[in-house]
Write an enzyme that holds these catalytic residues in place. Structure first.
Site, PDB file in Angstrom:
ATOM      1  N   HIS A  65       6.080   1.173  20.773  1.00  0.00           N
ATOM      2  CA  HIS A  65       7.318   0.894  21.526  1.00  0.00           C
ATOM      3  C   HIS A  65       8.280   2.054  21.300  1.00  0.00           C
ATOM      4  CE1 HIS A  65      11.132  -0.998  22.407  1.00  0.00           C
ATOM      5  NE2 HIS A  65      11.460  -1.072  21.145  1.00  0.00           N
ATOM      6  N   THR A 122      14.678  -9.902  12.959  1.00  0.00           N
ATOM      7  CA  THR A 122      15.592 -10.974  13.363  1.00  0.00           C
ATOM      8  C   THR A 122      15.261 -12.325  12.708  1.00  0.00           C
ATOM      9  OG1 THR A 122      15.905  -9.851  15.458  1.00  0.00           O
ATOM     10  CG2 THR A 122      16.462 -12.198  15.426  1.00  0.00           C
ATOM     11  N   GLN A 178       0.818  -1.231   0.000  1.00  0.00           N
ATOM     12  CA  GLN A 178       0.000   0.000   0.000  1.00  0.00           C
ATOM     13  C   GLN A 178       0.850   1.279   0.000  1.00  0.00           C
ATOM     14  OE1 GLN A 178      -2.363  -0.546   3.500  1.00  0.00           O
ATOM     15  NE2 GLN A 178      -0.650  -0.254   4.915  1.00  0.00           N
ATOM     16  N   TYR A 236      17.633  -1.421  25.342  1.00  0.00           N
ATOM     17  CA  TYR A 236      18.648  -1.895  24.389  1.00  0.00           C
ATOM     18  C   TYR A 236      19.254  -0.711  23.652  1.00  0.00           C
ATOM     19  CZ  TYR A 236      14.944  -1.542  20.797  1.00  0.00           C
ATOM     20  OH  TYR A 236      13.947  -1.089  19.968  1.00  0.00           O
ATOM     21  N   LEU A 296      18.374  -4.515  15.407  1.00  0.00           N
ATOM     22  CA  LEU A 296      19.218  -5.403  16.227  1.00  0.00           C
ATOM     23  C   LEU A 296      18.837  -6.864  15.973  1.00  0.00           C
ATOM     24  CD1 LEU A 296      18.770  -2.608  17.889  1.00  0.00           C
ATOM     25  CD2 LEU A 296      19.896  -3.845  19.720  1.00  0.00           C
ATOM     26  N   THR A 310      -2.536 -41.382  19.625  1.00  0.00           N
ATOM     27  CA  THR A 310      -3.081 -42.664  20.056  1.00  0.00           C
ATOM     28  C   THR A 310      -4.478 -42.766  19.456  1.00  0.00           C
ATOM     29  OG1 THR A 310      -1.894 -42.359  22.113  1.00  0.00           O
ATOM     30  CG2 THR A 310      -3.540 -44.092  22.083  1.00  0.00           C
ATOM     31  N   TYR A 367     -12.362 -41.423  29.950  1.00  0.00           N
ATOM     32  CA  TYR A 367     -12.985 -40.225  29.396  1.00  0.00           C
ATOM     33  C   TYR A 367     -14.495 -40.281  29.579  1.00  0.00           C
ATOM     34  CZ  TYR A 367      -8.416 -39.673  27.343  1.00  0.00           C
ATOM     35  OH  TYR A 367      -7.062 -39.522  27.185  1.00  0.00           O
ATOM     36  N   ASP A 425       2.673 -37.424  17.390  1.00  0.00           N
ATOM     37  CA  ASP A 425       2.439 -38.815  17.784  1.00  0.00           C
ATOM     38  C   ASP A 425       1.039 -38.877  18.371  1.00  0.00           C
ATOM     39  OD1 ASP A 425       3.050 -37.466  20.168  1.00  0.00           O
ATOM     40  OD2 ASP A 425       3.872 -39.270  21.098  1.00  0.00           O
ATOM     41  N   GLU A 459      -6.761 -44.603  30.833  1.00  0.00           N
ATOM     42  CA  GLU A 459      -7.204 -43.236  30.587  1.00  0.00           C
ATOM     43  C   GLU A 459      -8.722 -43.325  30.504  1.00  0.00           C
ATOM     44  OE1 GLU A 459      -5.301 -41.464  27.213  1.00  0.00           O
ATOM     45  OE2 GLU A 459      -3.319 -41.554  28.142  1.00  0.00           O
ATOM     46  N   SER A 464       6.699  -1.413   9.921  1.00  0.00           N
ATOM     47  CA  SER A 464       7.693  -1.482  11.001  1.00  0.00           C
ATOM     48  C   SER A 464       9.113  -1.571  10.455  1.00  0.00           C
ATOM     49  CB  SER A 464       7.430  -2.700  11.885  1.00  0.00           C
ATOM     50  OG  SER A 464       6.084  -2.768  12.262  1.00  0.00           O
ATOM     51  N   THR A 465       9.269  -2.271   9.324  1.00  0.00           N
ATOM     52  CA  THR A 465      10.612  -2.431   8.752  1.00  0.00           C
ATOM     53  C   THR A 465      11.225  -1.083   8.397  1.00  0.00           C
ATOM     54  OG1 THR A 465       9.807  -4.490   7.796  1.00  0.00           O
ATOM     55  CG2 THR A 465      11.894  -3.651   6.942  1.00  0.00           C
TER      56      THR A 465
HETATM   57  C1  LIG Z   1      10.644   0.860  17.405  1.00  0.00           C
HETATM   58  C2  LIG Z   1      10.842  -0.507  16.885  1.00  0.00           C
HETATM   59  C3  LIG Z   1      12.038  -1.146  17.098  1.00  0.00           C
HETATM   60  C4  LIG Z   1      12.242  -2.421  16.613  1.00  0.00           C
HETATM   61  N1  LIG Z   1      13.451  -3.008  16.784  1.00  0.00           N
HETATM   62  C5  LIG Z   1      13.699  -4.211  16.248  1.00  0.00           C
HETATM   63  C6  LIG Z   1      14.973  -4.781  16.342  1.00  0.00           C
HETATM   64  O1  LIG Z   1      15.890  -4.183  16.866  1.00  0.00           O
HETATM   65  N2  LIG Z   1      15.152  -6.022  15.852  1.00  0.00           N
HETATM   66  C7  LIG Z   1      14.157  -6.709  15.248  1.00  0.00           C
HETATM   67  O2  LIG Z   1      14.366  -7.827  14.839  1.00  0.00           O
HETATM   68  N3  LIG Z   1      12.934  -6.171  15.116  1.00  0.00           N
HETATM   69  C8  LIG Z   1      12.683  -4.952  15.598  1.00  0.00           C
HETATM   70  N4  LIG Z   1      11.447  -4.401  15.491  1.00  0.00           N
HETATM   71  C9  LIG Z   1      10.366  -5.176  14.906  1.00  0.00           C
HETATM   72  C10 LIG Z   1      10.445  -5.201  13.401  1.00  0.00           C
HETATM   73  O3  LIG Z   1      10.619  -3.911  12.933  1.00  0.00           O
HETATM   74  C11 LIG Z   1       9.196  -5.783  12.799  1.00  0.00           C
HETATM   75  O4  LIG Z   1       8.816  -6.925  13.509  1.00  0.00           O
HETATM   76  C12 LIG Z   1       9.417  -6.155  11.341  1.00  0.00           C
HETATM   77  O5  LIG Z   1       9.929  -5.056  10.651  1.00  0.00           O
HETATM   78  C13 LIG Z   1       8.100  -6.578  10.720  1.00  0.00           C
HETATM   79  O6  LIG Z   1       8.300  -6.772   9.350  1.00  0.00           O
HETATM   80  P1  LIG Z   1       7.057  -7.085   8.412  1.00  0.00           P
HETATM   81  O7  LIG Z   1       7.574  -7.222   7.037  1.00  0.00           O
HETATM   82  O8  LIG Z   1       6.308  -8.221   8.989  1.00  0.00           O
HETATM   83  O9  LIG Z   1       6.088  -5.849   8.585  1.00  0.00           O
HETATM   84  P2  LIG Z   1       6.143  -4.394   7.957  1.00  0.00           P
HETATM   85  O10 LIG Z   1       7.489  -3.899   7.783  1.00  0.00           O
HETATM   86  O11 LIG Z   1       5.212  -3.569   8.764  1.00  0.00           O
HETATM   87  O12 LIG Z   1       5.547  -4.615   6.526  1.00  0.00           O
HETATM   88  C14 LIG Z   1       4.187  -4.874   6.322  1.00  0.00           C
HETATM   89  C15 LIG Z   1       3.820  -4.172   5.043  1.00  0.00           C
HETATM   90  O13 LIG Z   1       2.519  -4.550   4.677  1.00  0.00           O
HETATM   91  C16 LIG Z   1       1.915  -3.438   4.040  1.00  0.00           C
HETATM   92  N5  LIG Z   1       0.469  -3.630   4.095  1.00  0.00           N
HETATM   93  C17 LIG Z   1      -0.284  -3.810   5.203  1.00  0.00           C
HETATM   94  N6  LIG Z   1      -1.584  -3.910   4.871  1.00  0.00           N
HETATM   95  C18 LIG Z   1      -1.646  -3.794   3.534  1.00  0.00           C
HETATM   96  C19 LIG Z   1      -2.722  -3.821   2.605  1.00  0.00           C
HETATM   97  N7  LIG Z   1      -3.981  -3.956   3.012  1.00  0.00           N
HETATM   98  N8  LIG Z   1      -2.432  -3.677   1.306  1.00  0.00           N
HETATM   99  C20 LIG Z   1      -1.147  -3.530   0.887  1.00  0.00           C
HETATM  100  N9  LIG Z   1      -0.097  -3.482   1.718  1.00  0.00           N
HETATM  101  C21 LIG Z   1      -0.345  -3.627   3.019  1.00  0.00           C
HETATM  102  C22 LIG Z   1       2.379  -2.275   4.886  1.00  0.00           C
HETATM  103  O14 LIG Z   1       2.276  -1.052   4.219  1.00  0.00           O
HETATM  104  C23 LIG Z   1       3.801  -2.666   5.224  1.00  0.00           C
HETATM  105  O15 LIG Z   1       4.745  -2.081   4.365  1.00  0.00           O
HETATM  106  C24 LIG Z   1      11.213  -3.095  15.938  1.00  0.00           C
HETATM  107  C25 LIG Z   1      10.008  -2.458  15.733  1.00  0.00           C
HETATM  108  C26 LIG Z   1       9.815  -1.195  16.212  1.00  0.00           C
HETATM  109  C27 LIG Z   1       8.518  -0.544  15.988  1.00  0.00           C
END
Ligand SMILES: Cc1cc2nc3c(=O)[nH]c(=O)nc-3n(C[C@H](O)[C@H](O)[C@H](O)COP(=O)(O)OP(=O)(O)OC[C@H]3O[C@@H](n4cnc5c(N)ncnc54)[C@H](O)[C@@H]3O)c2cc1C
Length: 829
Positions: free
Chosen positions: A244, A375, A55, A275, A71, A562, A659, A560, A657, A64-65
């Site tokens: 967060h 991660t 989107q 962190y 980290l 039964t 039941y 597994d 057992e 979130s990415t």
């Molecule tokens: C402040 C903060 C710090 C963090 N620190 C870390 C860290 O240090 N290490 C770590 O491993 N993780 C960390 N995380 C978590 C990590 O960022 C997320 O868990 C991860 O980025 C999720 O990736 P994703 O691809 O699942 O989601 P997203 O990156 O959110 O991607 C989902 C995508 O789906 C799209 N989408 C949603 N609905 C629709 C729709 N209806 N139609 C079309 N597109 C749609 C969105 O636009 C979005 O781009 C942190 C998160 C936050 C908020």
């Protein structure tokens, strides 16, 4: 030349026509790190028609990415997640964009400021060793050498893992997109999915604000929008988006010389819920210190309306207040450092902290890969791609399966409460037996109050209150004492457990087995269906019980079970979890009905040498060994109570057992307890059960073996019928038991006071080679037992090994499996 280009055009048209008719269409919703990794993994495995719909604008569409500090640490008690993190590191190390690499392998530190935390670091390092990774507990001075901002006088030590580091998630997203595009994947950004289309229970495509995209498979990688996407067609997802806090400091003196984005290890200070990561001359700080801030995914603003980006809310100072002071306690320079930027970013927490993966049972072709950290992103994507293409991933994923939840776990209030609590506890020291503390009690049986009256100490299993021991048995402790334990292994433990176990071996005990999953399978073709789904020889007379396995096509153990044949086309299965129910439902032909009957029934285990006497007292039917033999089932009345009895016991004793329907639960309890009085019956808890089952060598699915193990390795080949005809048969028949490279073995510890709890590394000739699975004290044999996965060269009887328990090493020996009643005289008597 002209002729050649004409031919090329013709072939291209033919290819497109073939592709349109033969090649399955896969639509991925979301181009965050998970969606992009999945497009990469699918196309790398040859999927030809992959479309990613996003989107927001690529490559930072606002999920979130787009703002993750990145980290990445492998450490976790969960082997699958540890390996997924490793896969992420290795993949991101191999990708880059114009701005630089996708990963900085700077290592990770976790610091301890209290003795308790320092001890915990040893446990955490031990998990890494158990799963084959390198980590160590280092001195404060060494930690300060690695991390110049750290004051070594303020910490007691640190855990250091050199192969961890920092993901540059947006760079990685761009690189993965390009890789996928180079293999034919199509990315459509600024397209919002507004509906999931389906027909006859199968997905047909997605409708976006810019049109319809047909699909055979839709994989939702929508991150914090996942719940909203699910609600488009009535699917409830068991995770909660939460905000967060993350903030960035101004430059600090110790980092003044830094020219690279990051050279010093990422760091966690779990004792303060904080962190850290370097960013050039400043520091990024993330905080779990604040109250949970749940967000609903429908409330997330779209890209063009969000003040910063959709997944970010403005920084809130009150929540941040204690952070700098606490940080300054270990990094004094941070006392005066100003915050230059900050946010309340959003991410997801599930009700059980594990990600959501797999095809949802409610809609064929609808898959999920959500609630995933950066991660684990590549690992989750890889497993998802393998799952779609090969039918099952290489890694065991039952704990991530989207179908794993009990109905109560899908309630909106439960999701909010558990998701929020898991956020709060994310850095806490969690004991392996520590139960969910709220909401409780949740699921209770008709005899729950009886158990309370008897002083039951309850833990929680699948939402049920399940007694671990009963205070009413405390007088037995003087007769059957247990060795002393240290503080950690004494938690959620009582010497009463040992007394119960030994009393049951001599008399009889009543165990609550209600939480075990029970599935009814009924209808024309049920026998053939189950013969295909399981390895059991089920074509026996009604009344027979069979222990068998469910396998993957590659002969990995999926479960597994039964299976009791109640009638010509009527079976009852003792299974492991809702994942088993979903698997059967998905595969069942129209004539076969699958029903999870767990909640509508109760189960009591009547085990011990006097068990038959108790039952015989309550029925006119002959229940002698001749009339009601081992691994047989009978439906009869126990006094007033209609019940089905399976003559088997997981604790290795004569017993049943039993039941009955849930409404008769209390009556069944009272009837058995009353009849058992003259035979010295006691109520006995799960602690005794676990100890006894381990003495008998009975495996527990998910703990002792998973889909990564085959029946020979796990010592379960006896549960596979000859003649094939079940899923995984060809692969199983090709296996040569003489050539297996690892084995589940029974370890017995030299010192009975060396108690372990499982998931500890096993050392052979000084090197970590495996890990323990179930670990309990065997009260009948008076020794500590652990089952463990070890390489074949360390599996022969008498092999000496060591098991790491925190910072100590406990000697143990590969010993007879099982340790108790190998001849089965008790069970068969
Ligand atoms: C402040 C903060 C710090 C963090 N620190 C870390 C860290 O240090 N290490 C770590 O491993 N993780 C960390 N995380 C978590 C990590 O960022 C997320 O868990 C991860 O980025 C999720 O990736 P994703 O691809 O699942 O989601 P997203 O990156 O959110 O991607 C989902 C995508 O789906 C799209 N989408 C949603 N609905 C629709 C729709 N209806 N139609 C079309 N597109 C749609 C969105 O636009 C979005 O781009 C942190 C998160 C936050 C908020």
């Amino acid at each position: 030349m002209l002729r050649n280009s004409h031919l090329v055009a013709q072939y291209a048209t033919l290819f497109l026509k073939w592709k349109a008719t033969v090649v399955r269409k896969i639509v991925i919703i979301g181009a965050g790190i998970v969606g992009c990794s999945l497009a990469d993994e699918l196309t790398e495995r040859g999927e030809l028609d992959v479309t990613v719909i996003e989107q927001g604008p690529m490559p930072a569409p606002g999920g979130s990415t787009s703002h993750a500090p990145g980290l990445v640490q492998k450490v976790t008690a969960n082997k699958t997640l540890a390996i997924m993190a490793d896969q992420t590191i290795n993949k991101l190390l191999s990708v880059q964009n114009e701005e630089g690499p996708g990963f900085y392998q700077v290592g990770s530190l976790e610091v301890a400021t209290t003795p308790e935390r320092l001890r915990e670091l040893h446990r955490r390092v031990a998990w890494q060793k158990a799963y084959g990774f390198d980590a160590e507990v280092i001195t404060p001075e060494r930690a300060a050498e690695l991390h110049p901002v750290l004051d070594p006088t303020k910490i007691l030590g640190a855990a250091y893992c050199p192969t961890d580091g920092l993901a540059k998630a947006v760079r990685a997203v761009q690189a993965l997109q390009r890789l996928a595009e180079s293999r034919g994947a199509v990315f459509k950004d600024r397209h919002e999915v507004i509906a999931i289309e389906h027909e006859n229970g199968k997905v047909t495509g997605v409708t976006t604000d810019k049109g319809f995209f047909p699909a055979d498979i839709v994989v939702s990688c929508a991150g914090i929008w996942g719940p909203k996407v699910g609600r488009m067609f009535g699917m409830q997802k068991a995770f909660q988006p939460l905000a967060h806090q993350l903030a960035w400091t101004e430059d600090i003196p110790s980092l003044a010389d830094q020219t690279e984005e990051i050279t010093i290890p990422i760091m966690r200070h779990q004792g303060a819920d904080l962190y850290y990561r370097q960013k050039f001359k400043g520091m990024g700080i993330g905080s779990y210190l604040h109250r949970a801030l749940p967000v609903e995914s429908e409330e997330i603003l779209p890209f063009d309306q969000a003040p910063i980006m959709p997944s970010q809310l403005p920084f809130t100072q009150p929540e941040w207040e204690p952070v700098m002071g606490l940080s300054a306690q270990i990094m004094p320079e941070l006392a005066d450092a100003k915050i230059t930027d900050g946010m309340n970013g959003m991410f997801s927490f599930t009700v059980d902290t594990m990600p959501l993966m797999g095809e949802w049972n409610g809609l064929k072709g609808f898959w999920v890969a959500e609630a995933v950290w950066v991660t684990h992103s590549v690992g989750v994507a890889r497993a998802t791609a393998e799952w779609i293409i090969d039918g099952h991933p290489t890694l065991p994923v039952h704990e991530c399966d989207v179908n794993r939840f009990e109905p109560h776990q899908l309630g909106p209030n439960h999701i909010k409460m558990r998701g929020s609590q898991n956020y709060i506890e994310v850095y806490d020291i969690i004991h392996p037996l520590q139960p969910m503390e709220a909401p409780r009690p949740l699921r209770t049986t008709g005899f729950y109050h009886r158990q309370q009256e008897l002083g039951a100490f309850f833990l929680e299993a699948a939402g049920y209150e399940r007694p671990h021991w009963y205070e009413s048995n405390k007088d037995l402790v003087s007769k059957y004492p247990s060795p002393e334990r240290d503080e950690w292994t004494s938690r959620f433990w009582s010497p009463i457990i040992g007394a119960e176990a030994q009393h049951v071996r001599e008399q009889v005990g009543l165990f609550d087995i209600t939480a075990l999953k029970r599935i009814e399978v009924k209808g024309k073709g049920a026998l053939e269906f189950l013969m295909h789904q399981t390895t059991g020889k089920l074509d026996k007379a009604p009344g027979s019980v069979t222990y068998c396995l469910m396998l993957t096509e590659k002969a990995g153990i999926l479960s597994d079970v039964t299976v009791t044949r109640l009638g010509e086309n009527h079976f009852m299965i003792g299974a492991n979890s809702p994942v088993d129910v979903a698997r059967l439902e998905k595969a069942a032909p129209d004539t076969v009905f699958i029903k999870d009957v767990t909640a509508g029934t109760v189960g009591l285990g009547l085990f011990g040498p006097n068990a038959r006497k108790v039952v015989q007292k309550l029925t006119n039917q002959d229940v002698s060994n001749e009339a009601f033999g081992y691994f047989k089932a009978k439906s009869l009345y126990l006094d007033q109570v209609p019940a089905t009895l399976w003559r088997l016991s997981y604790v290795g004793e004569l017993g049943y057992e039993i039941y009955t329907d849930a409404d008769m639960g209390l009556k069944l309890w009272d009837t058995l307890m009353e009849a058992g009085k003259e035979f010295d019956i006691i109520p006995a808890g799960r602690g005794a059960f676990n100890s006894m089952r381990l003495e008998k060598g009975y495996r527990s699915y998910g703990t002792d073996m998973t889909s990564e193990h085959n029946p020979h390795e796990a010592g379960l080949a006896f549960a596979v019928r000859k003649g094939g005809g079940y899923i995984g048969a060809s692969a199983f028949e090709e296996l040569d038991p003489a050539t297996i490279t690892r084995k589940l073995v029974c370890l017995v510890f030299d010192n009975p006071q060396h108690v372990t709890l499982g998931k500890e590394p096993v050392y052979f000739q000084g090197k970590p080679v495996g890990y323990t699975t179930s670990s309990y004290f065997g009260h009948t044999i008076g020794k500590q037992i652990a089952y463990a996965w070890v390489p074949i060269e360390a599996s022969t009887l008498g092999t000496k090994v060591e098991v790491q328990y925190f910072e100590e090493f406990y000697p143990a020996v590969v010993s007879d499996d099982p340790q108790f009643d190998a001849a089965m005289t008790r069970l068969r008597s």
